[in-house]
Scaffold this motif. Sequence first.
Motif, mmCIF file in Angstrom:
data_model
loop_
_atom_site.group_PDB
_atom_site.id
_atom_site.type_symbol
_atom_site.label_atom_id
_atom_site.label_comp_id
_atom_site.label_asym_id
_atom_site.label_seq_id
_atom_site.Cartn_x
_atom_site.Cartn_y
_atom_site.Cartn_z
ATOM 1 N N VAL A 1 -14.681 -5.916 -16.379
ATOM 2 C CA VAL A 1 -13.571 -6.589 -15.693
ATOM 3 C C VAL A 1 -12.319 -5.708 -15.751
ATOM 4 O O VAL A 1 -11.548 -5.664 -14.788
ATOM 5 N N VAL A 2 -12.134 -4.961 -16.831
ATOM 6 C CA VAL A 2 -11.000 -4.027 -16.922
ATOM 7 C C VAL A 2 -11.111 -2.982 -15.816
ATOM 8 O O VAL A 2 -10.114 -2.658 -15.154
ATOM 9 N N ASP A 3 -12.314 -2.466 -15.591
ATOM 10 C CA ASP A 3 -12.521 -1.501 -14.507
ATOM 11 C C ASP A 3 -12.170 -2.111 -13.155
ATOM 12 O O ASP A 3 -11.574 -1.456 -12.300
ATOM 13 N N ALA A 4 -12.541 -3.374 -12.956
ATOM 14 C CA ALA A 4 -12.230 -4.058 -11.701
ATOM 15 C C ALA A 4 -10.719 -4.194 -11.528
ATOM 16 O O ALA A 4 -10.180 -3.953 -10.436
ATOM 17 N N ALA A 5 -10.018 -4.575 -12.595
ATOM 18 C CA ALA A 5 -8.567 -4.731 -12.522
ATOM 19 C C ALA A 5 -7.887 -3.401 -12.214
ATOM 20 O O ALA A 5 -6.962 -3.343 -11.394
ATOM 21 N N LEU A 6 -8.344 -2.334 -12.843
ATOM 22 C CA LEU A 6 -7.771 -1.011 -12.585
ATOM 23 C C LEU A 6 -8.068 -0.557 -11.155
ATOM 24 O O LEU A 6 -7.180 -0.070 -10.462
ATOM 25 N N ILE B 1 -4.043 1.358 -17.730
ATOM 26 C CA ILE B 1 -4.197 -0.084 -17.966
ATOM 27 C C ILE B 1 -4.396 -0.368 -19.453
ATOM 28 O O ILE B 1 -5.039 0.407 -20.157
ATOM 29 N N GLU B 2 -3.808 -1.450 -19.907
ATOM 30 C CA GLU B 2 -4.031 -1.921 -21.268
ATOM 31 C C GLU B 2 -5.381 -2.653 -21.255
ATOM 32 O O GLU B 2 -5.571 -3.566 -20.455
ATOM 33 N N PRO B 3 -6.313 -2.286 -22.129
ATOM 34 C CA PRO B 3 -7.667 -2.835 -22.030
ATOM 35 C C PRO B 3 -7.843 -4.261 -22.541
ATOM 36 O O PRO B 3 -8.887 -4.866 -22.330
ATOM 37 N N GLN B 4 -6.833 -4.819 -23.188
ATOM 38 C CA GLN B 4 -6.970 -6.190 -23.669
ATOM 39 C C GLN B 4 -6.404 -7.164 -22.638
ATOM 40 O O GLN B 4 -5.544 -6.835 -21.859
ATOM 41 N N HIS C 1 -10.553 -19.340 -8.278
ATOM 42 C CA HIS C 1 -10.483 -18.026 -8.922
ATOM 43 C C HIS C 1 -10.124 -18.244 -10.383
ATOM 44 O O HIS C 1 -9.112 -18.869 -10.692
ATOM 45 N N LEU C 2 -10.964 -17.739 -11.263
ATOM 46 C CA LEU C 2 -10.709 -17.750 -12.700
ATOM 47 C C LEU C 2 -10.224 -16.342 -13.008
ATOM 48 O O LEU C 2 -11.029 -15.423 -13.177
ATOM 49 N N ASP C 3 -8.930 -16.164 -12.996
ATOM 50 C CA ASP C 3 -8.315 -14.835 -13.000
ATOM 51 C C ASP C 3 -8.046 -14.325 -14.410
ATOM 52 O O ASP C 3 -7.330 -14.965 -15.183
ATOM 53 N N LEU C 4 -8.608 -13.165 -14.716
ATOM 54 C CA LEU C 4 -8.331 -12.470 -15.968
ATOM 55 C C LEU C 4 -7.264 -11.437 -15.657
ATOM 56 O O LEU C 4 -7.426 -10.603 -14.756
ATOM 57 N N GLN C 5 -6.148 -11.493 -16.365
ATOM 58 C CA GLN C 5 -4.959 -10.713 -16.022
ATOM 59 C C GLN C 5 -4.651 -9.670 -17.090
ATOM 60 O O GLN C 5 -4.751 -9.949 -18.282
ATOM 61 N N PHE C 6 -4.230 -8.486 -16.610
ATOM 62 C CA PHE C 6 -3.973 -7.340 -17.470
ATOM 63 C C PHE C 6 -2.592 -6.755 -17.186
ATOM 64 O O PHE C 6 -2.013 -6.996 -16.129
ATOM 65 N N LEU C 7 -2.094 -5.965 -18.136
ATOM 66 C CA LEU C 7 -0.878 -5.176 -17.948
ATOM 67 C C LEU C 7 -1.290 -3.727 -17.723
ATOM 68 O O LEU C 7 -2.246 -3.245 -18.334
ATOM 69 N N ALA C 8 -0.546 -3.047 -16.858
ATOM 70 C CA ALA C 8 -0.785 -1.628 -16.622
ATOM 71 C C ALA C 8 0.561 -0.965 -16.337
ATOM 72 O O ALA C 8 1.546 -1.634 -16.019
#
Length: 166
Positions: A90-95, A109-112, A131-138
Amino acid sequence: MSTASLHASAVELLHAWQPTGTAAESLRYTMLAFLDAAPRACLREHVPGHITASTFLLSDDGERVLLTLHPRIGRWVQLGGHCEESDSTVVDAALREAVEESGIPGVRIEPQLYAVHVHPITCSLGVPTRHLDLQFLAYAPAGAVPVRSDESDDLRWFPVDRMHTV
């Protein structure tokens, strides 16, 4: 990559996440139960709802956030979208989504997991879903200039301290 690794990464992220407050904790358990019941829940084909990946892309100094004017919903939102079978995690998808939608190479991207959100939407499936959205900081590299993709009506930097008003 396999859908199983994408699914496993979503479960791992949610287990490792430290939510603040009981509402966020409840949402985490709901998402974990959803994933437990649906092995292909990370893909848009899962009509009852699916995991999505989004990124709050900050300037290198953390003072600004890049938002997109989403053509389907007509609001300024963070970058993100659907996971693809080619995404390992999912981190790869967000990036991938952050780079595709911002046009900015070299994003870090921050991986957590930063946050989670669930929202009803009629996405590219053409039917109502969730949509069950998992959100990241980058973070963008210094001097990054965004380039609008055809997935956006506009793309702009906003001061982080104005986030509640956008």
